[in-house]
Design an enzyme around this catalytic site. Structure first.
Site, PDB file in Angstrom:
ATOM      1  CD1 TRP A  60     -15.114 -21.202  18.045  1.00 15.50           C
ATOM      2  CD2 TRP A  60     -17.094 -22.149  17.594  1.00 15.50           C
ATOM      3  NE1 TRP A  60     -14.958 -21.993  16.920  1.00 15.50           N
ATOM      4  CE2 TRP A  60     -16.156 -22.592  16.625  1.00 15.50           C
ATOM      5  CE3 TRP A  60     -18.408 -22.623  17.530  1.00 15.50           C
ATOM      6  CZ2 TRP A  60     -16.492 -23.453  15.593  1.00 15.50           C
ATOM      7  CZ3 TRP A  60     -18.736 -23.488  16.506  1.00 15.50           C
ATOM      8  CH2 TRP A  60     -17.801 -23.898  15.555  1.00 15.50           C
ATOM      9  CG  ASP A 119     -17.541 -22.502  26.933  1.00 13.24           C
ATOM     10  OD1 ASP A 119     -17.267 -23.505  27.611  1.00 13.24           O
ATOM     11  OD2 ASP A 119     -17.080 -22.303  25.792  1.00 13.24           O
ATOM     12  CE1 TYR A 169     -13.294 -21.834  20.975  1.00 13.17           C
ATOM     13  CE2 TYR A 169     -14.546 -20.765  22.712  1.00 13.17           C
ATOM     14  CZ  TYR A 169     -14.292 -21.864  21.916  1.00 13.17           C
ATOM     15  OH  TYR A 169     -15.037 -23.011  22.079  1.00 13.17           O
ATOM     16  N   PRO A 197     -26.272 -25.037  19.241  1.00 14.31           N
ATOM     17  CG  PRO A 197     -27.352 -23.691  20.815  1.00 14.31           C
ATOM     18  CD  PRO A 197     -25.984 -24.072  20.328  1.00 14.31           C
ATOM     19  CD  GLN A 235     -27.588 -12.277  17.608  1.00 10.91           C
ATOM     20  OE1 GLN A 235     -26.535 -12.448  18.205  1.00 10.91           O
ATOM     21  NE2 GLN A 235     -27.665 -12.277  16.286  1.00 10.91           N
TER      22      GLN A 235
END
Length: 315
Positions: A21, A49, A54, A207, A290
């Site tokens: 996303w 996902d 998107y 998150p 990341q």
């Protein structure tokens, strides 16, 4: 990487999943996106996902291409349907027509024969739930969907879906994908209890609260150079977190992370995974470094004392 069962199903997903996303097909260069997906796979992340909406399908193309070199049975692939994909009156929602057509469009973009999880991206008040679930059930029987899910449905809506599936003997949903982090906890009160009752697991998104729980944002520097806050293509949801109260709590949480010798993002991910009903947490990584850091959150187990300290900060 550790793995958990998804609800009452036999499907196992990595505790950290990679989402797309606001990133792949949009703000992140394709080569960097592909490299990040490949790095995630090498780390043991098996859950990926995306959604048709998107970047209007471009995200699915990037994810499909990046995963194309791996054995299809080695990863769990999810996409979604609901939001508008055109200007026509039937180019949105959860009608039989839209769900049927959008699944096939997604499969084409992903270059695969089936998706492991197909989410109803929001609840559609204009379409009977039995129409949507019967369509999903038909596609499951055709082998094009393995597991059904919903995203951001209320506890009442989830209960309605369960009751409808039981009444008509349709394939049941096994997963919900809600927004959940230290600053957004609405699912704890009703959604998780209802889900636990019916064997539905959570794969949560955001998150790190749009990156605020990475520690890069502070009271003195609310828009660091090169951060999401400076990117108009991906910063539209950040204002809710860039305030004095939240950033003060972020600083305090960062002190706990330092005491544990982990990053703030790893603390935030481990805090989410303290709940057994949560099977996985979706992170959005724009570069390999990341996802390498975030994946380590799966290795962290927080003690009751640490969780209590965090609750004192968040209350």
């Amino acid at each position: 990487m550790k793995y958990r069962r998804l609800g009452r199903s036999g499907l196992k997903v990595s505790e950290v999943s990679l989402g797309s996303w606001l990133t792949y097909g949009a703000s992140t260069e394709k080569d960097k996106a592909v490299k990040t997906i490949e790095t995630a796979y090498d780390l043991g992340i098996n859950s990926f996902d995306t959604a048709n909406v998107y970047a209007t399908g471009e995200s699915e193309k990037v994810v499909g291409e990046a995963l194309g070199g791996y054995s299809r049975d080695s990863y769990v692939l999810a996409t979604k349907v609901f939001w508008p994909m055109g200007e026509g009156p039937n180019d949105r929602g959860l009608s039989r027509k839209h769900v049927f057509e959008q699944l096939h469009a997604s499969l084409k973009r992903l270059n695969t024969d089936y998706v492991d999880i197909y989410y109803c991206h929001r609840y559609d008040p204009e379409t009977p739930v039995d129409e949507t679930l019967r369509t999903i059930d038909d596609l499951v029987r055709q082998g094009k969907i393995l597991y059904a899910g919903v995203s951001e449905w209320t506890a009442q809506q989830i209960q309605e879906a369960v009751g409808t599936a039981e009444k008509y003997l349709l394939d049941r949903i096994v997963v919900n994908q809600p927004n959940y982090n230290m600053f957004h906890r609405y699912i704890e009160k009703e959604v998780i209890p209802v889900s636990e009752q019916h064997g539905i697991g959570q794969i949560v998104f955001s998150p790190l609260a749009q990156g605020v729980l990475t520690g890069k944002y502070s009271l003195n520097n609310r828009a660091p150079k090169g951060s999401r806050a400076t990117d108009p293509n991906s910063n539209m949801f950040m204002d809710q977190f860039l305030n004095d109260e939240t950033l003060t709590k972020v600083e305090q949480l960062g002190n706990i992370a330092k005491e544990l010798d982990i990053s703030l993002s790893q603390l935030a991910i481990a805090w989410i995974l303290r709940l057994p009903n949560i099977a996985s947490t979706l992170v959005g990584a724009t570069k390999p470094e990341q996802i390498i850091e975030n994946a380590k959150g799966s290795d962290v187990t927080l003690t009751a004392d640490v969780i209590a300290k965090i609750e004192d900060i968040l209350k």
